[in-house]
Design an enzyme around this catalytic site. Structure first.
Site, PDB file in Angstrom:
ATOM      1  N   PRO A 134       0.764  -1.245   0.085  1.00 27.33           N
ATOM      2  CA  PRO A 134       0.217  -0.146  -0.026  1.00 27.33           C
ATOM      3  C   PRO A 134       0.984   1.360  -0.102  1.00 27.33           C
ATOM      4  O   PRO A 134       0.896   2.072   0.837  1.00 27.33           O
ATOM      5  CB  PRO A 134      -0.750  -0.143   1.381  1.00 27.33           C
ATOM      6  CG  PRO A 134       0.205  -0.763   2.287  1.00 27.33           C
ATOM      7  CD  PRO A 134       0.817  -1.837   1.450  1.00 27.33           C
ATOM      8  N   CYS A 135       1.472   1.426  -1.059  1.00 25.37           N
ATOM      9  CA  CYS A 135       2.396   2.471  -1.328  1.00 25.37           C
ATOM     10  C   CYS A 135       1.607   3.959  -1.144  1.00 25.37           C
ATOM     11  O   CYS A 135       2.270   5.022  -0.675  1.00 25.37           O
ATOM     12  CB  CYS A 135       3.295   2.736  -2.442  1.00 25.37           C
ATOM     13  SG  CYS A 135       2.001   2.421  -3.967  1.00 25.37           S
ATOM     14  N   HIS A 136       0.282   3.856  -1.450  1.00 22.20           N
ATOM     15  CA  HIS A 136      -0.615   5.090  -1.002  1.00 22.20           C
ATOM     16  C   HIS A 136      -0.689   5.614   0.424  1.00 22.20           C
ATOM     17  O   HIS A 136      -0.781   6.718   0.701  1.00 22.20           O
ATOM     18  CB  HIS A 136      -2.020   4.931  -1.501  1.00 22.20           C
ATOM     19  CG  HIS A 136      -2.707   4.010  -0.972  1.00 22.20           C
ATOM     20  ND1 HIS A 136      -2.535   2.389  -1.256  1.00 22.20           N
ATOM     21  CD2 HIS A 136      -3.541   3.795   0.130  1.00 22.20           C
ATOM     22  CE1 HIS A 136      -3.281   1.672  -0.384  1.00 22.20           C
ATOM     23  NE2 HIS A 136      -3.981   2.523   0.255  1.00 22.20           N
TER      24      HIS A 136
END
Length: 190
Positions: A134-136
């Site tokens: 989940p790089c967001h």
């Protein structure tokens, strides 16, 4: 290399999902298909993508996440490739729970490299398995939204979604002009 490809509709546009051998090898937005393909080819050379419905049950889990089950993506096995440092960054990013954020500096410090914020940002930007890694959830030092390769509108939507406040104003950020939300493309194009 042969991988199974599915397309999953979302409020942010169609997602491309590549799976094989019980692991997720790629997840990206259809309007980022060239990057999706380059990432797979950089890791595996020639890649044949074969259309499949719900490979490894990953599409169902992605739909559950998009439907509000924020834990549905936890534990999906991923094969992102990458350098040893990138894999360490991505493993640390996977520890960020839904609805929470951490800064690039936080990630760098947790890796024992407090001055490596920029390197963490570069690794985060090369993540080939969005949402599952989940790089967001990684934000700038002051909490500002920065650095999401699929667009800050999508990052904003994902964070709001995980916070339980779906944004009705974000029907299709970054969608291709003239492409209806329900339009699907064949695997042979990817």
């Amino acid at each position: 290399m042969e991988l199974w490809l599915d397309e999953v509709e979302s409020p942010m546009g169609i997602l491309l999902l590549a799976a094989g051998g019980g692991a997720l090898h790629g997840l990206d937005f259809a309007d980022c298909a060239p990057r999706f393909r380059r990432s797979l080819e950089a890791r595996y050379g020639a890649v044949a993508l074969r259309a499949a419905a719900d490979p490894c049950d990953f599409s169902s889990r992605l739909k559950a996440y998009l439907g509000g089950d924020h834990g549905a993506l936890a534990g999906i096995p991923v094969e992102p490739g990458g350098t040893a440092f990138q894999r360490r960054v991505w493993a640390e990013v996977q520890r960020i729970p839904p609805g929470a954020t951490r800064t690039y500096g936080d990630i760098a410090a947790s890796l024992g490299k407090p001055s490596a914020s920029r390197a963490v940002g570069l690794a985060n930007g090369r993540n080939p398995v969005c949402l599952v890694i989940p790089c967001h959830r990684v934000v700038g030092s002051g909490g500002e939204l920065t650095g999401y390769s699929a667009g800050l509108e999508r990052k904003r939507w994902l964070l709001a979604h995980e916070a339980g406040a779906r944004s009705g104003s974000l029907e299709r950020p970054g969608g291709a002009p003239g492409q209806a939300q329900g339009e699907r493309r064949g695997a042979e194009r990817w």
